[in-house]
Design a protein around this motif. Sequence first.
Motif, PDB file in Angstrom:
ATOM      1  N   SER A 177       0.830  -1.206   0.000  1.00  0.00           N
ATOM      2  CA  SER A 177       0.000   0.000   0.000  1.00  0.00           C
ATOM      3  C   SER A 177       0.865   1.257   0.000  1.00  0.00           C
ATOM      4  O   SER A 177       0.526   2.248  -0.642  1.00  0.00           O
ATOM      5  N   ILE A 178       1.988   1.217   0.672  1.00  0.00           N
ATOM      6  CA  ILE A 178       2.913   2.352   0.666  1.00  0.00           C
ATOM      7  C   ILE A 178       3.596   2.469  -0.692  1.00  0.00           C
ATOM      8  O   ILE A 178       3.705   3.558  -1.262  1.00  0.00           O
ATOM      9  N   HIS A 179       4.049   1.344  -1.211  1.00  0.00           N
ATOM     10  CA  HIS A 179       4.789   1.329  -2.477  1.00  0.00           C
ATOM     11  C   HIS A 179       3.958   1.848  -3.645  1.00  0.00           C
ATOM     12  O   HIS A 179       4.433   2.652  -4.452  1.00  0.00           O
ATOM     13  N   PHE A 180       2.720   1.395  -3.748  1.00  0.00           N
ATOM     14  CA  PHE A 180       1.875   1.791  -4.868  1.00  0.00           C
ATOM     15  C   PHE A 180       0.971   2.977  -4.542  1.00  0.00           C
ATOM     16  O   PHE A 180       0.147   3.373  -5.359  1.00  0.00           O
ATOM     17  N   SER A 181       1.111   3.538  -3.347  1.00  0.00           N
ATOM     18  CA  SER A 181       0.315   4.695  -2.900  1.00  0.00           C
ATOM     19  C   SER A 181      -1.183   4.452  -3.081  1.00  0.00           C
ATOM     20  O   SER A 181      -1.905   5.276  -3.643  1.00  0.00           O
ATOM     21  N   ILE A 182      -1.619   3.297  -2.601  1.00  0.00           N
ATOM     22  CA  ILE A 182      -3.041   2.978  -2.673  1.00  0.00           C
ATOM     23  C   ILE A 182      -3.608   2.874  -1.264  1.00  0.00           C
ATOM     24  O   ILE A 182      -2.888   2.546  -0.310  1.00  0.00           O
ATOM     25  N   ASN A 183      -4.874   3.185  -1.151  1.00  0.00           N
ATOM     26  CA  ASN A 183      -5.545   3.154   0.135  1.00  0.00           C
ATOM     27  C   ASN A 183      -6.247   1.813   0.299  1.00  0.00           C
ATOM     28  O   ASN A 183      -7.304   1.585  -0.283  1.00  0.00           O
ATOM     29  N   ILE A 184      -5.652   0.936   1.083  1.00  0.00           N
ATOM     30  CA  ILE A 184      -6.289  -0.348   1.385  1.00  0.00           C
ATOM     31  C   ILE A 184      -6.478  -0.485   2.894  1.00  0.00           C
ATOM     32  O   ILE A 184      -6.321  -1.549   3.466  1.00  0.00           O
ATOM     33  N   ASN A 185      -6.843   0.644   3.510  1.00  0.00           N
ATOM     34  CA  ASN A 185      -7.008   0.651   4.970  1.00  0.00           C
ATOM     35  C   ASN A 185      -8.066  -0.340   5.435  1.00  0.00           C
ATOM     36  O   ASN A 185      -7.922  -0.955   6.491  1.00  0.00           O
ATOM     37  N   GLY A 186      -9.119  -0.507   4.666  1.00  0.00           N
ATOM     38  CA  GLY A 186     -10.157  -1.472   5.031  1.00  0.00           C
ATOM     39  C   GLY A 186      -9.617  -2.892   5.053  1.00  0.00           C
ATOM     40  O   GLY A 186      -9.881  -3.668   5.977  1.00  0.00           O
ATOM     41  N   ALA A 187      -8.840  -3.226   4.024  1.00  0.00           N
ATOM     42  CA  ALA A 187      -8.241  -4.569   3.968  1.00  0.00           C
ATOM     43  C   ALA A 187      -7.233  -4.754   5.096  1.00  0.00           C
ATOM     44  O   ALA A 187      -7.175  -5.827   5.716  1.00  0.00           O
ATOM     45  N   LEU A 188      -6.467  -3.722   5.392  1.00  0.00           N
ATOM     46  CA  LEU A 188      -5.494  -3.815   6.484  1.00  0.00           C
ATOM     47  C   LEU A 188      -6.204  -3.975   7.831  1.00  0.00           C
ATOM     48  O   LEU A 188      -5.738  -4.725   8.696  1.00  0.00           O
ATOM     49  N   ALA A 189      -7.316  -3.279   8.010  1.00  0.00           N
ATOM     50  CA  ALA A 189      -8.088  -3.416   9.247  1.00  0.00           C
ATOM     51  C   ALA A 189      -8.644  -4.836   9.380  1.00  0.00           C
ATOM     52  O   ALA A 189      -8.593  -5.429  10.472  1.00  0.00           O
ATOM     53  N   LEU A 190      -9.145  -5.386   8.274  1.00  0.00           N
ATOM     54  CA  LEU A 190      -9.644  -6.767   8.307  1.00  0.00           C
ATOM     55  C   LEU A 190      -8.513  -7.749   8.598  1.00  0.00           C
ATOM     56  O   LEU A 190      -8.719  -8.751   9.300  1.00  0.00           O
ATOM     57  N   MET A 191      -7.332  -7.459   8.077  1.00  0.00           N
ATOM     58  CA  MET A 191      -6.193  -8.343   8.344  1.00  0.00           C
ATOM     59  C   MET A 191      -5.777  -8.277   9.815  1.00  0.00           C
ATOM     60  O   MET A 191      -5.377  -9.289  10.393  1.00  0.00           O
ATOM     61  N   MET A 192      -5.873  -7.099  10.414  1.00  0.00           N
ATOM     62  CA  MET A 192      -5.581  -6.983  11.849  1.00  0.00           C
ATOM     63  C   MET A 192      -6.593  -7.795  12.666  1.00  0.00           C
ATOM     64  O   MET A 192      -6.227  -8.456  13.643  1.00  0.00           O
ATOM     65  N   ILE A 193      -7.841  -7.747  12.255  1.00  0.00           N
ATOM     66  CA  ILE A 193      -8.870  -8.558  12.920  1.00  0.00           C
ATOM     67  C   ILE A 193      -8.555 -10.039  12.744  1.00  0.00           C
ATOM     68  O   ILE A 193      -8.700 -10.837  13.678  1.00  0.00           O
ATOM     69  N   ALA A 194      -8.092 -10.414  11.546  1.00  0.00           N
ATOM     70  CA  ALA A 194      -7.728 -11.813  11.290  1.00  0.00           C
ATOM     71  C   ALA A 194      -6.561 -12.242  12.174  1.00  0.00           C
ATOM     72  O   ALA A 194      -6.540 -13.365  12.686  1.00  0.00           O
ATOM     73  N   ILE A 195      -5.586 -11.348  12.362  1.00  0.00           N
ATOM     74  CA  ILE A 195      -4.456 -11.668  13.247  1.00  0.00           C
ATOM     75  C   ILE A 195      -4.960 -11.914  14.667  1.00  0.00           C
ATOM     76  O   ILE A 195      -4.570 -12.890  15.319  1.00  0.00           O
ATOM     77  N   GLY A 196      -5.854 -11.059  15.141  1.00  0.00           N
ATOM     78  CA  GLY A 196      -6.426 -11.247  16.474  1.00  0.00           C
ATOM     79  C   GLY A 196      -7.242 -12.525  16.573  1.00  0.00           C
ATOM     80  O   GLY A 196      -7.193 -13.241  17.579  1.00  0.00           O
ATOM     81  N   ALA A 197      -7.997 -12.829  15.517  1.00  0.00           N
ATOM     82  CA  ALA A 197      -8.809 -14.048  15.515  1.00  0.00           C
ATOM     83  C   ALA A 197      -7.933 -15.301  15.520  1.00  0.00           C
ATOM     84  O   ALA A 197      -8.233 -16.270  16.226  1.00  0.00           O
ATOM     85  N   VAL A 198      -6.855 -15.271  14.748  1.00  0.00           N
ATOM     86  CA  VAL A 198      -5.938 -16.419  14.725  1.00  0.00           C
ATOM     87  C   VAL A 198      -5.308 -16.609  16.104  1.00  0.00           C
ATOM     88  O   VAL A 198      -5.248 -17.730  16.625  1.00  0.00           O
ATOM     89  N   ALA A 199      -4.842 -15.522  16.707  1.00  0.00           N
ATOM     90  CA  ALA A 199      -4.220 -15.621  18.027  1.00  0.00           C
ATOM     91  C   ALA A 199      -5.215 -16.139  19.067  1.00  0.00           C
ATOM     92  O   ALA A 199      -4.890 -17.023  19.869  1.00  0.00           O
ATOM     93  N   THR A 200      -6.432 -15.613  19.020  1.00  0.00           N
ATOM     94  CA  THR A 200      -7.455 -16.045  19.971  1.00  0.00           C
ATOM     95  C   THR A 200      -7.788 -17.522  19.795  1.00  0.00           C
ATOM     96  O   THR A 200      -7.920 -18.262  20.777  1.00  0.00           O
ATOM     97  N   SER A 201      -7.913 -17.946  18.541  1.00  0.00           N
ATOM     98  CA  SER A 201      -8.263 -19.351  18.304  1.00  0.00           C
ATOM     99  C   SER A 201      -7.143 -20.287  18.739  1.00  0.00           C
ATOM    100  O   SER A 201      -7.407 -21.365  19.270  1.00  0.00           O
ATOM    101  N   ARG A 202      -5.889 -19.892  18.533  1.00  0.00           N
ATOM    102  CA  ARG A 202      -4.769 -20.739  18.945  1.00  0.00           C
ATOM    103  C   ARG A 202      -4.702 -20.845  20.474  1.00  0.00           C
ATOM    104  O   ARG A 202      -4.387 -21.903  21.017  1.00  0.00           O
ATOM    105  N   LEU A 203      -5.027 -19.752  21.156  1.00  0.00           N
ATOM    106  CA  LEU A 203      -5.069 -19.796  22.619  1.00  0.00           C
ATOM    107  C   LEU A 203      -6.262 -20.627  23.107  1.00  0.00           C
ATOM    108  O   LEU A 203      -6.139 -21.411  24.050  1.00  0.00           O
ATOM    109  N   HIS A 204      -7.415 -20.447  22.468  1.00  0.00           N
ATOM    110  CA  HIS A 204      -8.620 -21.176  22.872  1.00  0.00           C
ATOM    111  C   HIS A 204      -8.435 -22.684  22.699  1.00  0.00           C
ATOM    112  O   HIS A 204      -8.894 -23.470  23.540  1.00  0.00           O
ATOM    113  N   LEU A 205      -7.759 -23.081  21.630  1.00  0.00           N
ATOM    114  CA  LEU A 205      -7.518 -24.501  21.383  1.00  0.00           C
ATOM    115  C   LEU A 205      -6.352 -25.052  22.203  1.00  0.00           C
ATOM    116  O   LEU A 205      -6.044 -26.232  22.120  1.00  0.00           O
ATOM    117  N   LYS A 206      -5.710 -24.167  22.966  1.00  0.00           N
ATOM    118  CA  LYS A 206      -4.553 -24.526  23.784  1.00  0.00           C
ATOM    119  C   LYS A 206      -3.425 -25.130  22.932  1.00  0.00           C
ATOM    120  O   LYS A 206      -2.703 -26.020  23.361  1.00  0.00           O
TER     121      LYS A 206
END
Length: 139
Positions: A84-113
């Motif tokens: 997004s920096i390199h091509f000067s494009i606004n993909i803030n929505g996709a980046l926000a969804l990816m941050m949510i995905a990172i949190g979801a992955v971390a939560t699921s890995r903790l929940h599954l122990k």
Amino acid sequence: MGKVNSIYLKSTNERIYPLALNCIVILIVIKRILTPTQVIELYYFFVGILISTMTCLLLAVFKFKASIHMISVSGVFMFFLALSIHFSININGALALMMIAIGAVATSRLHLKAHTYKELIMGLFVGLIPQLILVPYWL
């Protein structure tokens, strides 16, 4: 071959062979399919993947089980951020969804122990840092 007890790879010894095989496959992709003269961004993305996989393999040899799921999602997040920096494009929505995905992955890995907090944080940094280090080569 009897090297792995289950698909969950619960011990660090079980992770060594799949990670080594993954390193070989990624190396073949870098050498045979992608070249730096084609799509330079994708080439360095795969170089970052190789570095992350080799780091995870090294940690497994030293009996530390970093989260491969966190390595994957954080590496892709860093690559998209750099794109997004390199091509000067606004993909803030996709980046926000990816941050949510990172949190979801971390939560699921903790929940599954499947992992501890330390393993998740290590996986996050093992995914982010190689992509971040390689950004100046193609940005």
